[in-house]
Scaffold this motif. Structure first.
Motif, short mmCIF file in Angstrom:
data_model
loop_
_atom_site.label_atom_id
_atom_site.label_comp_id
_atom_site.label_asym_id
_atom_site.label_seq_id
_atom_site.Cartn_x
_atom_site.Cartn_y
_atom_site.Cartn_z
N CYS A 39 0.80 -1.17 0.08
CA CYS A 39 0.03 0.05 -0.09
C CYS A 39 0.88 1.26 0.10
N ARG A 40 0.73 2.16 -1.19
CA ARG A 40 1.83 3.06 -1.28
C ARG A 40 0.88 4.61 -0.58
N SER A 41 1.79 5.64 -0.43
CA SER A 41 1.16 6.90 -0.02
C SER A 41 0.37 6.60 1.21
N PHE A 42 0.97 6.08 2.32
CA PHE A 42 0.42 6.00 3.58
C PHE A 42 -0.98 5.20 3.53
N GLY A 43 -0.91 4.37 2.45
CA GLY A 43 -2.41 3.46 2.69
C GLY A 43 -2.30 2.54 3.57
N PHE A 44 -3.51 2.19 4.16
CA PHE A 44 -3.43 0.75 5.07
C PHE A 44 -3.66 -0.39 4.52
N ASP A 45 -2.82 -1.34 5.11
CA ASP A 45 -3.22 -2.45 4.38
C ASP A 45 -4.06 -3.22 5.09
N GLY A 46 -5.38 -3.43 4.71
CA GLY A 46 -6.42 -4.18 5.14
C GLY A 46 -6.22 -5.62 5.54
N TYR A 47 -5.32 -6.21 5.27
CA TYR A 47 -4.91 -7.74 5.26
C TYR A 47 -3.77 -7.80 6.43
N LEU A 48 -3.21 -6.57 7.22
CA LEU A 48 -2.33 -7.12 8.13
C LEU A 48 -2.77 -8.13 9.26
N PRO A 49 -1.78 -8.64 9.65
CA PRO A 49 -2.09 -10.02 10.72
C PRO A 49 -2.54 -9.26 11.82
N LYS A 50 -3.64 -9.87 12.43
CA LYS A 50 -4.09 -9.37 13.95
C LYS A 50 -4.96 -8.20 13.64
N ASP A 364 -4.30 13.20 -9.91
CA ASP A 364 -4.90 13.87 -8.99
C ASP A 364 -4.30 14.21 -7.83
N SER A 365 -3.75 13.54 -7.16
CA SER A 365 -2.90 13.60 -6.16
C SER A 365 -1.57 12.92 -6.02
N ALA A 366 -0.30 13.15 -5.83
CA ALA A 366 0.81 12.59 -5.86
C ALA A 366 1.46 12.41 -4.75
N PHE A 367 1.08 13.20 -3.63
CA PHE A 367 1.83 12.96 -2.21
C PHE A 367 0.77 13.22 -1.36
N SER A 368 0.77 12.50 0.08
CA SER A 368 -0.13 12.82 1.00
C SER A 368 0.45 14.06 1.93
N VAL A 369 1.87 13.89 1.93
CA VAL A 369 2.57 14.95 2.76
C VAL A 369 3.58 15.61 1.75
N SER A 370 4.04 16.72 1.83
CA SER A 370 5.11 16.97 1.18
C SER A 370 6.38 16.97 1.61
N VAL A 371 7.52 17.75 1.01
CA VAL A 371 8.69 17.40 1.27
C VAL A 371 9.56 18.53 1.43
N ASN A 372 10.33 18.46 2.40
CA ASN A 372 11.07 20.13 2.83
C ASN A 372 11.87 20.46 1.78
N TYR A 461 7.89 7.07 -0.09
CA TYR A 461 7.50 7.16 -1.32
C TYR A 461 8.50 6.58 -2.28
N ASN A 462 7.89 5.55 -2.96
CA ASN A 462 8.61 4.66 -3.79
C ASN A 462 9.24 5.27 -4.82
N ASN A 463 10.58 4.99 -4.97
CA ASN A 463 11.47 5.48 -5.91
C ASN A 463 11.71 6.94 -5.67
N PHE A 464 11.11 7.80 -4.76
CA PHE A 464 11.22 8.96 -4.75
C PHE A 464 12.88 9.75 -4.87
N ALA A 465 13.81 8.95 -4.29
CA ALA A 465 15.14 9.68 -4.32
C ALA A 465 15.73 9.37 -5.67
N ALA A 466 15.28 8.09 -6.35
CA ALA A 466 15.69 7.80 -7.91
C ALA A 466 15.12 8.95 -8.68
#
Length: 738
Positions: A39-50, A364-372, A461-466
């Motif tokens: 799950c990207r962009s701070f998404g919540f994995d609905g299948y986390l154990p417990k 529509d939107s790229a990042f949930s939070v921005s970067v300094n 963020y996936n591959n942000f630095a690259a």
């Protein structure tokens, strides 16, 4: 899972396959059996154990519509609303549950209070090993029974039952609760102890995740264990609560259980849909409100004090605008917010994107939070009465958010779910509250945003630095978002403290056209004289120190002075005794010389390396130089003067990569005449305007901003290189595409 079960799997889920006893997962899944979504962009994995919220998908932060919460192209229409179903929200309790807290809870058990909310999944963490409980379908009695069975109190005694200090509240347990909370959830932290294990990375993870998912964290403190209420570790909890628009309740001077009633009130309002919609900070004392809505106000007060609220019904004039009913609030504890809760009122969701031109071919939107130190535009979606709000000209921001600067005017983005857009610039790491005023001045809405450190963003963020290495350019200073070597963001440059460093060969030649000393230093038309104006006049206050690193092929000397005229005198005196050039057939390592030059300069130095001798460079050499450049944030300009030899593509590639990574350039020149031309036409412009290079991958992704190099308005610069794509020679006219 490790061991034989992990290496000899019997099945692989989600269209994955078994290869040599291990699962090869589909791109969107991970884990030994490919059970877990990515799950990207701070998404919540609905299948986390417990995890009690069991769904086989990602539950995404507001506005992220991809299957795995990845950015997607703008969706036309406004049918989406971003509130969550009750079954996909959690109520969580983290408590420093010890015998002293257990005793006071006999008159009101907050754990039982949360068990009563049976419409939601519930998470409990009682602050010691294996003290986590997740419940979903249990009724209130079953939930309480599980709490009593699994979560016992810390006895605050040693093995001999002698009294000892109770276990402090572990900040890692709060982070665990947050990571197990889907978007639009609520968390209560209840403690009668100080906080342990605090680090900047953990606090950033808690705040950034909570703001991205709109998780509200409320902190309630008891004072029945003898620790001081002004313990500095509690300030961390206060900051977390303020950043997430939660409440921070100071301990009462009375030994009662007021916290139970407060949690009960906050829970009841949250369940009924009351949300934080307006925030009064130190700079905002009055806001327009919709007086047709019920309003709840929460303020942090000193004991015995009362907050002051008033609603001015007659319209007033503010900034030449007629402002309708306003709520004024004051008398709260210094530097703490006042939060207004309403239901059915304006609610704002925000994100960040690179869509500066407001075109439909971006996400529509790229990042949930921005970067300094980046300038991703902020996009906003407004809802009222659980329905989207159309764009209308005239919406504006007020106040001065602490970590982000915004234009005051929003623009239309009607083809996207996030249909309001405003230019934004993250100026420091941290949380801020943004407040918008409606076009008719009749209402307002506040919401939290976060500017993350670069080191944190590249983990999330996936591959942000690259994909993008953002650098910031101002007229008189620069600062890099990415920290190459230190592990934390470096302080911005202080104007006037930069060094200018010249690295060159100290040798002469009977052929004056090839003599480095004559062409670089001693002739009246040498670049030493050409540098006078760029270094001392434009702008005059940039450099405080000048260095020359002069080599004869085997050793090198460093000459420096704070006055450029006296610096020239020292260099000319030393070069007066120069020897013949080094044997061009023998390659020379320049690692030690360049690293020494960088380390002798100040932060943000400009380094000019004129190469007219045979150079040897390895991957280890390049890494050492890059580390030094990153630590000092120095820019490297490399000029290959090929009067003696043609430099191989490997040496050029190393030097070019170092130059570009640091914000400089590398250029091949056939002779010193071309060097003089370069200085006349290009180098003063580079220095005077502090233009920096920017490196990014050719495989760019939608939503990644590639425009964070700022030039002065109405000025445009074209940098030309005579290196073709194969890196082994000059381009011809047919290859140049503008």
């Amino acid at each position: 899972m490790t061991g034989p079960l992990a290496t000899n799997v019997q099945f692989c889920s989600h269209d994955s396959y078994n290869k040599d006893g291990s699962c090869v997962c589909d791109v969107d899944y991970t884990g030994n059996f490919c059970l877990n979504r990515k799950c990207r962009s701070f998404g919540f994995d609905g299948y986390l154990p417990k995890n009690p919220v069991k769904v086989d998908r990602c539950i995404c932060p507001p506005g992220f519509l991809g299957r795995n919460c990845e950015p997607v192209s703008c969706v036309s229409g406004k049918s989406q609303v971003y509130s969550s179903l009750k079954t996909e929200k959690t109520i969580s309790l983290l408590a420093s549950y010890n015998v002293k807290l257990q005793k006071i809870w006999e008159n009101g058990d907050i754990g039982q209070l949360i068990c009563n909310e049976t419409d939601y999944a519930r998470n409990f963490n009682y602050n010691y090993e294996n003290a986590t409980l997740y419940t979903k379908n249990e009724n209130s009695l079953s939930c309480v029974a599980k709490l009593n069975q699994y979560l016992t109190a810390d006895s605050c005694t040693d093995d001999d039952e002698k009294p000892i200090a109770c276990i402090p509240l572990d900040i890692n347990n709060l982070n665990s609760i947050v990571q197990y909370s889907p978007p639009n959830s609520i968390v209560f932290v209840v403690t009668n102890m100080a906080v342990s294990s605090i680090t900047g990375d953990i606090v950033e993870d808690i705040i950034a995740t909570s703001i991205a998912r709109r998780i509200q964290i409320n902190v309630l403190v008891y004072n029945n264990t003898g620790f001081q209420a002004d313990d500095p570790s509690l300030a961390t909890l206060s900051n977390i609560a303020a950043a997430t628009l939660g409440q921070y309740i100071l301990p009462s001077i009375e030994n009662g259980n007021e916290q139970y009633a407060i949690v009960n009130a906050l829970l009841e309002n949250w369940d009924q849909g009351y949300q934080p919609t307006k925030v009064f900070t130190g700079g905002i004392k009055t806001l327009p409100v919709d007086t047709s809505k019920d309003i709840y106000v929460a303020a942090q007060l000193s004991y015995g004090q009362n907050a002051v609220f008033s609603v001015d019904l007659p319209p007033t004039v503010v900034d030449c605008r007629i402002v309708h009913p306003q709520l004024s609030a004051s008398n709260q504890t210094s530097d703490t917010p006042i939060i207004v809760y309403t239901t059915g009122d304006l609610v704002a969701y925000s994100a960040f994107t690179s869509d500066e031109n407001r075109t439909a071919d971006v996400v529509d939107s790229a990042f949930s939070v921005s970067v300094n130190q980046t300038s991703y535009s902020m996009v906003v979606k407004l809802e009222s009465e659980n329905a989207p709000v159309d764009y209308e000209a005239g919406y504006r921001t007020i106040g001065n958010p602490s970590s982000i600067s915004l234009d005051t005017t929003f623009h239309n983005r009607a083809f996207c779910q996030f249909n309001f857009i405003v230019k934004a610039n993250c100026k420091s790491v941290g949380a801020s509250v943004v407040t918008m005023i409606t076009a008719n001045n009749r209402n307002s809405v506040s919401f939290p945003v976060y500017c993350a450190s670069f080191s944190y963003a590249k983990k999330i963020y996936n591959n942000f630095a690259a994909e993008t290495q953002n650098m910031r350019q101002l007229e008189f200073e620069q600062s890099f978002s990415k920290d190459f070597a230190c592990g934390s963001d470096i302080a911005p440059e202080k104007t006037g403290e930069r060094s200018f460093i010249i690295v060159a060969e100290n040798s002469n030649d009977t052929n004056v056209t090839k003599s480095s000393v004559d062409n670089l230093f001693r002739n009246k038309n040498s670049f030493f004289y050409q540098l006078i104006d760029p270094l001392t006049l434009v702008p005059s206050s940039r450099y405080s120190n000048f260095l020359a690193v002069l080599t004869n092929g085997e050793t090198y000397q460093i000459k420096q002075h704070t006055d450029y005229g006296k610096f020239m005198t020292k260099v000319l005196s030393y070069t007066n005794t120069s020897s013949s050039g080094a044997d061009v057939s023998v390659p020379i390592s320049v690692k030690d010389m360049l690293v020494d030059a960088i380390e002798n300069g100040s932060l943000y130095s400009d380094i000019l390396f004129v190469v007219n001798f045979n150079v040897r460079m390895s991957a280890d050499d390049s890494l050492a130089i890059k580390t030094a450049l990153g630590t000092k944030r120095s820019k490297l300009f490399v000029l290959f003067v090929q009067s003696y030899t043609q430099y191989g593509s490997d040496v050029y590639q190393y030097m070019n990569d170092l130059a570009i990574a640091s914000g400089g350039i590398a250029v091949r020149l056939d002779n010193y005449d071309e060097l003089h031309t370069f200085f006349t036409l290009y180098f003063p412009t580079l220095i005077a305007n502090d233009i920096v290079a920017k490196a990014y991958s050719s495989d760019t992704k939608p939503g990644i901003a590639l425009n964070n190099v700022y030039l002065q308005e109405q000025k445009y610069y074209l940098l030309l290189t005579n290196e073709d794509s194969s890196e082994d020679g000059p381009v011809n006219g047919e290859q140049i595409i503008v």
